[in-house]
Enzyme design. Sequence first.
Site, PDB file in Angstrom:
ATOM      1  N   CYS A   2       0.839  -1.183   0.000  1.00 46.33           N
ATOM      2  CA  CYS A   2       0.000   0.000   0.000  1.00 46.33           C
ATOM      3  C   CYS A   2       0.882   1.243   0.000  1.00 46.33           C
ATOM      4  O   CYS A   2       2.098   1.149   0.092  1.00 46.33           O
ATOM      5  CB  CYS A   2      -0.910   0.003   1.222  1.00 46.33           C
ATOM      6  SG  CYS A   2      -1.848  -1.528   1.442  1.00 46.33           S
ATOM      7  N   ARG A  27       1.073   0.977  -6.014  1.00 44.15           N
ATOM      8  CA  ARG A  27       1.237   0.110  -4.847  1.00 44.15           C
ATOM      9  C   ARG A  27      -0.078  -0.492  -4.374  1.00 44.15           C
ATOM     10  O   ARG A  27      -0.082  -1.348  -3.482  1.00 44.15           O
ATOM     11  CB  ARG A  27       1.883   0.898  -3.700  1.00 44.15           C
ATOM     12  CG  ARG A  27       3.277   1.399  -4.007  1.00 44.15           C
ATOM     13  CD  ARG A  27       3.825   2.185  -2.855  1.00 44.15           C
ATOM     14  NE  ARG A  27       4.164   1.345  -1.722  1.00 44.15           N
ATOM     15  CZ  ARG A  27       5.392   1.102  -1.304  1.00 44.15           C
ATOM     16  NH1 ARG A  27       6.415   1.617  -1.955  1.00 44.15           N
ATOM     17  NH2 ARG A  27       5.608   0.336  -0.266  1.00 44.15           N
ATOM     18  N   TRP A  74      -4.034  -1.849  -1.042  1.00 43.39           N
ATOM     19  CA  TRP A  74      -4.194  -3.167  -1.654  1.00 43.39           C
ATOM     20  C   TRP A  74      -4.740  -4.062  -0.559  1.00 43.39           C
ATOM     21  O   TRP A  74      -4.098  -4.255   0.481  1.00 43.39           O
ATOM     22  CB  TRP A  74      -2.862  -3.691  -2.178  1.00 43.39           C
ATOM     23  CG  TRP A  74      -2.969  -5.011  -2.889  1.00 43.39           C
ATOM     24  CD1 TRP A  74      -3.345  -5.235  -4.169  1.00 43.39           C
ATOM     25  CD2 TRP A  74      -2.676  -6.305  -2.334  1.00 43.39           C
ATOM     26  NE1 TRP A  74      -3.302  -6.575  -4.462  1.00 43.39           N
ATOM     27  CE2 TRP A  74      -2.897  -7.259  -3.349  1.00 43.39           C
ATOM     28  CE3 TRP A  74      -2.249  -6.744  -1.082  1.00 43.39           C
ATOM     29  CZ2 TRP A  74      -2.705  -8.619  -3.148  1.00 43.39           C
ATOM     30  CZ3 TRP A  74      -2.064  -8.106  -0.875  1.00 43.39           C
ATOM     31  CH2 TRP A  74      -2.293  -9.024  -1.912  1.00 43.39           C
ATOM     32  N   ASN A  98       0.796   0.175   6.183  1.00 44.66           N
ATOM     33  CA  ASN A  98       1.217  -0.821   5.186  1.00 44.66           C
ATOM     34  C   ASN A  98       1.704  -2.050   5.927  1.00 44.66           C
ATOM     35  O   ASN A  98       2.372  -1.944   6.952  1.00 44.66           O
ATOM     36  CB  ASN A  98       2.371  -0.298   4.333  1.00 44.66           C
ATOM     37  CG  ASN A  98       1.973   0.875   3.462  1.00 44.66           C
ATOM     38  OD1 ASN A  98       0.797   1.183   3.332  1.00 44.66           O
ATOM     39  ND2 ASN A  98       2.958   1.521   2.876  1.00 44.66           N
ATOM     40  N   GLY A  99       1.447  -3.230   5.367  1.00 41.05           N
ATOM     41  CA  GLY A  99       1.921  -4.460   5.996  1.00 41.05           C
ATOM     42  C   GLY A  99       0.778  -5.249   6.605  1.00 41.05           C
ATOM     43  O   GLY A  99      -0.397  -5.052   6.274  1.00 41.05           O
ATOM     44  N   GLU A 479       7.509 -16.610 -18.293  1.00 41.10           N
ATOM     45  CA  GLU A 479       7.254 -15.172 -18.199  1.00 41.10           C
ATOM     46  C   GLU A 479       6.138 -14.744 -19.142  1.00 41.10           C
ATOM     47  O   GLU A 479       5.278 -13.920 -18.790  1.00 41.10           O
ATOM     48  CB  GLU A 479       8.542 -14.398 -18.504  1.00 41.10           C
ATOM     49  CG  GLU A 479       8.384 -12.901 -18.667  1.00 41.10           C
ATOM     50  CD  GLU A 479       7.884 -12.177 -17.433  1.00 41.10           C
ATOM     51  OE1 GLU A 479       7.589 -10.972 -17.539  1.00 41.10           O
ATOM     52  OE2 GLU A 479       7.761 -12.796 -16.345  1.00 41.10           O
ATOM     53  N   LYS A 483       2.677 -12.944 -17.966  1.00 42.00           N
ATOM     54  CA  LYS A 483       2.204 -11.664 -18.499  1.00 42.00           C
ATOM     55  C   LYS A 483       0.767 -11.788 -18.996  1.00 42.00           C
ATOM     56  O   LYS A 483      -0.065 -10.905 -18.773  1.00 42.00           O
ATOM     57  CB  LYS A 483       3.107 -11.186 -19.638  1.00 42.00           C
ATOM     58  CG  LYS A 483       4.411 -10.587 -19.200  1.00 42.00           C
ATOM     59  CD  LYS A 483       4.213  -9.242 -18.533  1.00 42.00           C
ATOM     60  CE  LYS A 483       5.398  -8.908 -17.647  1.00 42.00           C
ATOM     61  NZ  LYS A 483       5.461  -9.669 -16.403  1.00 42.00           N
ATOM     62  N   GLU A 486      -1.591 -12.040 -16.033  1.00 46.04           N
ATOM     63  CA  GLU A 486      -1.668 -10.810 -15.246  1.00 46.04           C
ATOM     64  C   GLU A 486      -2.613  -9.786 -15.853  1.00 46.04           C
ATOM     65  O   GLU A 486      -3.401  -9.159 -15.129  1.00 46.04           O
ATOM     66  CB  GLU A 486      -0.277 -10.173 -15.125  1.00 46.04           C
ATOM     67  CG  GLU A 486       0.642 -10.855 -14.137  1.00 46.04           C
ATOM     68  CD  GLU A 486       1.995 -10.167 -14.079  1.00 46.04           C
ATOM     69  OE1 GLU A 486       2.499  -9.971 -12.962  1.00 46.04           O
ATOM     70  OE2 GLU A 486       2.539  -9.814 -15.146  1.00 46.04           O
ATOM     71  N   HIS A 502       5.034 -35.382 -21.167  1.00 43.65           N
ATOM     72  CA  HIS A 502       4.940 -35.951 -19.818  1.00 43.65           C
ATOM     73  C   HIS A 502       3.694 -35.466 -19.082  1.00 43.65           C
ATOM     74  O   HIS A 502       3.684 -35.421 -17.852  1.00 43.65           O
ATOM     75  CB  HIS A 502       6.197 -35.619 -19.017  1.00 43.65           C
ATOM     76  CG  HIS A 502       7.435 -36.224 -19.587  1.00 43.65           C
ATOM     77  ND1 HIS A 502       7.698 -37.572 -19.562  1.00 43.65           N
ATOM     78  CD2 HIS A 502       8.486 -35.662 -20.235  1.00 43.65           C
ATOM     79  CE1 HIS A 502       8.854 -37.816 -20.153  1.00 43.65           C
ATOM     80  NE2 HIS A 502       9.346 -36.663 -20.578  1.00 43.65           N
ATOM     81  N   LYS A 602       2.018  -3.227  -7.531  1.00 42.33           N
ATOM     82  CA  LYS A 602       3.384  -3.240  -8.039  1.00 42.33           C
ATOM     83  C   LYS A 602       4.396  -3.709  -7.004  1.00 42.33           C
ATOM     84  O   LYS A 602       5.247  -4.535  -7.271  1.00 42.33           O
ATOM     85  CB  LYS A 602       3.748  -1.826  -8.505  1.00 42.33           C
ATOM     86  CG  LYS A 602       5.087  -1.739  -9.219  1.00 42.33           C
ATOM     87  CD  LYS A 602       5.023  -2.375 -10.571  1.00 42.33           C
ATOM     88  CE  LYS A 602       6.290  -2.206 -11.357  1.00 42.33           C
ATOM     89  NZ  LYS A 602       6.257  -2.974 -12.599  1.00 42.33           N
TER      90      LYS A 602
END
Length: 607
Positions: A2, A27, A74, A98-99, A479, A483, A486, A502, A602
């Site tokens: 946050c 954030r 967040w 935050n946290g 990656e 993406k 996301e 497999h 982020k």
Amino acid sequence: MCGIVGILGHDDVADRLLDGLKRLEYRGYDSAGIATIVDGAIERRRASGKLVNLGKELAAHPLPGTTGIAHTRWATHGGPTTNNAHPHATDEVAVVHNGIIENFKPLREELQARGRVFTSETDTEVVAHLISEQVEGGKTPIEAVREVLPRLHGAFALAILFRSHPDLLIGARLGSPLVVGYGEDETYLGSDALALAPLTQRIAYLEEGDWVVCARDGTQVYDRANVAVERPVTISGVTGALIDKGNHRHFMQKEIYEQPIVVAQTLRSYLQRFEGQIVLPIPEFDLSGIRRVTIVACGTSFYAGMVAKYWFEQFARVPVDLDVASEFRYRAPVMEEGGLALFISQSGETADTLAALRHARSEGQTIAVVVNVPTSTMAREADLLLPTHAGPEIGVASTKAFSCQLAVLAALAANLAKAKGRLSESEERSIVRQLAEAPAAINGALAYDESIEAIAGVIAGARDVLYLGRGTDYPLALEGALKLKEISYIHAEGYAAGEMKHGPIALIDENVPVVVIAPSGPLFDKTVSNMQEVQARGGKVLLISDYDGVEAAGEGCVATITMPKVHPLIAPIVYAVPVQLLAYHVAVAKGTDVDQPRNLAKSVTVE
């Protein structure tokens, strides 16, 4: 995760607090709020959803006051509602946080047993009530905070406002960053220097366990033992101008296009000119004694670490362990004497990675950090700091930070190989030449943007997508899948191409597009064999390769993306571009929020 801004000012602060939150919205953007003191009472304006909603609330109901705190959230405990939005307040105290307060449940039950009434589902509200109890019992704000902080377990950055002391702000940090800013007869608190950039360049970074009292007559920092200490004031160098998208539709698109420049800027720090030639610099840090490398990271940074594992072992012949940061400490890793622990993070504040760093430090490892914020907590705790020079990255899905991480890691692998005596002069010149050509090759890859946009429809209608690659293209497959997940919300998975038979091959049908990353080179034929296994079962293949690869294997593919032909060393840096652009254009086609995808933020400062 946050964002926090606090101002102890002389004029009304709400507009400046909102401006600071705009810089921190990356954030978290589930809700936001501001609190000030108005006519001897705490007043708040809060709104769920993105920051624009708080702006509308302030426009409809202006908020005066010269001292205030602000927050963009967040969500962790409780949904993204107005009631759960910070600041949380009692009649006496307002708090932003935050946290995570890990022991909030027993604290809440204890407070409720004493008759305290809660109005949110958050862990943060217990902090407001605990401090308020102390103040109501006759303690001063400083005494109250000193009493309460040891009771909080977990991670926090706090900014606290007091109704009866309008000329006071108190901040505290444990496991989550907080900075103090010094202006002209004003004092500021912020999650990072970026939030305070338009207010001041003079910044002091609170250390782990610090708390700070900001008053009109000065500022005093205390350590976790409540001993008065001084923390150095530095010049942040962060621009006060708001970063804009320019001519681009989204920040993500802009940051993809910035990659040739920022990769060149980054490599300039790791390649030097000597007697007319570009060479690898001999680092002041002695790499020759490194016997093992442990790479730890999360998300996209973890995939950069996967690529680096191939490079370190291939060039330097040094064994490499690779861990997801959130798992690292809990498997009780065996760490050999003389080891280098390498941590990769865009923000330098990622909670899991920071906790892993401190564990490795306790195990006697030398600490190296690849980070985009050279003033971050991880950067300040490193023995070897390796900045990426990507510049601020606003889009939540990392693009240019990833390619710059790869550039740094490639240069580090080459330097390690050189320190180990594994590179001849001709091999060194070859590696340096390839790295120096990477920015131009990235620029060449960007030239195919329109063709990638044209084929985004192959993916946009799918529910599931698979990505395949071998060698260093395997992390690129992971990656690419990340993406796509996301920002387009399409389920996607990346696999080593040889693993298809497999298990995952059971998923193949005409409704599951398969993106194959296969530049021509030593592993091309084997990857094409796996691709043909997909085609034999009716799968739709989208091949990303260079001209030679597309000529050799493009027949039968539903679409192809042709890249410039590059050396295998820099292929991961260059092939990052098409997987980023493909995800971007699919998300645009689906109409999702590209820069602020749902449920994400982020800087992940909670475990």
